[in-house]
Write a protein that holds these residues in place. Structure first.
Motif, PDB file in Angstrom:
ATOM      1  N   SER A 132       0.843  -1.195   0.000  1.00 51.08           N
ATOM      2  CA  SER A 132       0.000   0.000   0.000  1.00 51.08           C
ATOM      3  C   SER A 132       0.878   1.244   0.000  1.00 51.08           C
ATOM      4  N   LYS A 133       0.430   2.269  -0.705  1.00 47.57           N
ATOM      5  CA  LYS A 133       1.240   3.465  -0.901  1.00 47.57           C
ATOM      6  C   LYS A 133       0.473   4.703  -0.486  1.00 47.57           C
ATOM      7  N   TYR A 134       1.190   5.651   0.068  1.00 46.76           N
ATOM      8  CA  TYR A 134       0.570   6.883   0.530  1.00 46.76           C
ATOM      9  C   TYR A 134       1.466   8.049   0.152  1.00 46.76           C
ATOM     10  N   TYR A 135       0.818   9.172  -0.214  1.00 48.07           N
ATOM     11  CA  TYR A 135       1.568  10.324  -0.714  1.00 48.07           C
ATOM     12  C   TYR A 135       1.087  11.624  -0.077  1.00 48.07           C
ATOM     13  N   ALA A 136       2.021  12.563   0.021  1.00 48.54           N
ATOM     14  CA  ALA A 136       1.637  13.917   0.373  1.00 48.54           C
ATOM     15  C   ALA A 136       0.967  14.561  -0.835  1.00 48.54           C
ATOM     16  N   SER A 137       0.090  15.496  -0.561  1.00 47.54           N
ATOM     17  CA  SER A 137      -0.626  16.159  -1.656  1.00 47.54           C
ATOM     18  C   SER A 137       0.332  16.902  -2.580  1.00 47.54           C
ATOM     19  N   SER A 138       1.472  17.345  -2.030  1.00 50.62           N
ATOM     20  CA  SER A 138       2.435  18.116  -2.818  1.00 50.62           C
ATOM     21  C   SER A 138       3.106  17.284  -3.908  1.00 50.62           C
ATOM     22  N   VAL A 139       3.057  15.954  -3.783  1.00 50.56           N
ATOM     23  CA  VAL A 139       3.731  15.103  -4.770  1.00 50.56           C
ATOM     24  C   VAL A 139       2.770  14.112  -5.435  1.00 50.56           C
ATOM     25  N   GLN A 140       1.532  14.064  -4.948  1.00 51.52           N
ATOM     26  CA  GLN A 140       0.539  13.134  -5.499  1.00 51.52           C
ATOM     27  C   GLN A 140       0.413  13.314  -7.004  1.00 51.52           C
ATOM     28  N   GLY A 141       0.487  12.211  -7.738  1.00 54.43           N
ATOM     29  CA  GLY A 141       0.353  12.272  -9.186  1.00 54.43           C
ATOM     30  C   GLY A 141       1.657  12.511  -9.920  1.00 54.43           C
ATOM     31  N   ARG A 142       2.703  12.929  -9.206  1.00 51.19           N
ATOM     32  CA  ARG A 142       4.005  13.161  -9.848  1.00 51.19           C
ATOM     33  C   ARG A 142       5.061  12.172  -9.375  1.00 51.19           C
ATOM     34  N   PHE A 143       4.978  11.787  -8.134  1.00 52.20           N
ATOM     35  CA  PHE A 143       5.954  10.863  -7.536  1.00 52.20           C
ATOM     36  C   PHE A 143       5.304   9.508  -7.331  1.00 52.20           C
ATOM     37  N   SER A 144       6.140   8.474  -7.400  1.00 52.95           N
ATOM     38  CA  SER A 144       5.642   7.123  -7.188  1.00 52.95           C
ATOM     39  C   SER A 144       6.654   6.322  -6.376  1.00 52.95           C
ATOM     40  N   ILE A 145       6.190   5.737  -5.280  1.00 50.63           N
ATOM     41  CA  ILE A 145       7.048   4.902  -4.450  1.00 50.63           C
ATOM     42  C   ILE A 145       6.799   3.448  -4.818  1.00 50.63           C
ATOM     43  N   SER A 146       7.865   2.675  -4.865  1.00 46.45           N
ATOM     44  CA  SER A 146       7.728   1.256  -5.181  1.00 46.45           C
ATOM     45  C   SER A 146       8.801   0.482  -4.428  1.00 46.45           C
ATOM     46  N   GLN A 147       8.621  -0.821  -4.385  1.00 42.40           N
ATOM     47  CA  GLN A 147       9.591  -1.640  -3.681  1.00 42.40           C
ATOM     48  C   GLN A 147       9.887  -2.908  -4.456  1.00 42.40           C
ATOM     49  N   ASP A 148      11.074  -3.411  -4.263  1.00 39.73           N
ATOM     50  CA  ASP A 148      11.481  -4.717  -4.763  1.00 39.73           C
ATOM     51  C   ASP A 148      11.905  -5.503  -3.527  1.00 39.73           C
ATOM     52  N   SER A 149      10.979  -6.262  -2.983  1.00 42.98           N
ATOM     53  CA  SER A 149      11.225  -6.943  -1.719  1.00 42.98           C
ATOM     54  C   SER A 149      12.373  -7.935  -1.812  1.00 42.98           C
ATOM     55  N   ALA A 150      12.517  -8.565  -2.958  1.00 48.41           N
ATOM     56  CA  ALA A 150      13.583  -9.550  -3.124  1.00 48.41           C
ATOM     57  C   ALA A 150      14.957  -8.924  -2.988  1.00 48.41           C
ATOM     58  N   LYS A 151      15.055  -7.644  -3.362  1.00 45.88           N
ATOM     59  CA  LYS A 151      16.334  -6.937  -3.310  1.00 45.88           C
ATOM     60  C   LYS A 151      16.413  -5.990  -2.120  1.00 45.88           C
ATOM     61  N   ASN A 152      15.356  -5.962  -1.301  1.00 50.10           N
ATOM     62  CA  ASN A 152      15.299  -5.015  -0.178  1.00 50.10           C
ATOM     63  C   ASN A 152      15.489  -3.578  -0.659  1.00 50.10           C
ATOM     64  N   MET A 153      14.895  -3.269  -1.784  1.00 52.54           N
ATOM     65  CA  MET A 153      15.041  -1.948  -2.378  1.00 52.54           C
ATOM     66  C   MET A 153      13.707  -1.214  -2.346  1.00 52.54           C
TER      67      MET A 153
END
Length: 125
Positions: free
Chosen positions: A56-77
């Motif tokens: 699940s991902k959550y964003y500040a309004s200042s970056v919503q729609g422009r920034f994207s958080i993601s993860q690669d659990s296998a690489k701990n990234m």
């Protein structure tokens, strides 16, 4: 828990950057990982966070729609893709982590994190 960021730099307005964070150490101490920004002369601001169990991902309004958080659990990234960058996005960006008990479904604030990386500078001109 150790966190190491990379990927900062200088970019023109409208450009893109991708920040990376590699996490190591006790995985049970960090069920939320996020990105915190500190602009010059301002306090640290939580801008994106992810619950590592569900993604699940959550964003500040200042970056919503422009920034994207993601993860690669296998690489701990964990990544922060930043598009349509603006001069006001300039600042030091920190990868941060925390373990939160209970049902949390919101953006994690900067002062809630207890593990921090060293930061990476992003400059938009």
């Amino acid at each position: 828990v150790q966190l190491v960021e990379s990927g900062g730099g200088s970019v023109q307005t409208g450009g893109s950057l991708r920040l990376s964070c590699v996490a190591s150490g006790d995985a049970y101490s960090r069920n939320f990982i996020g990105w915190v920004r500190q602009a010059p002369g301002k306090e640290r601001e939580g801008i994106a966070s992810t619950y590592v169990i569900t993604g699940s991902k959550y964003y500040a309004s200042s970056v919503q729609g422009r920034f994207s958080i993601s993860q690669d659990s296998a690489k701990n990234m964990v990544y922060l893709q930043m598009n349509s960058l603006k001069p006001e996005d300039t600042g030091m960006y920190y990868c941060a982590a925390v373990y939160k008990a209970g049902l949390i479904s919101r953006l994690i604030a900067a002062d809630e994190y207890n593990y921090w990386g060293q930061g990476t500078q992003v400059t938009v001109s």
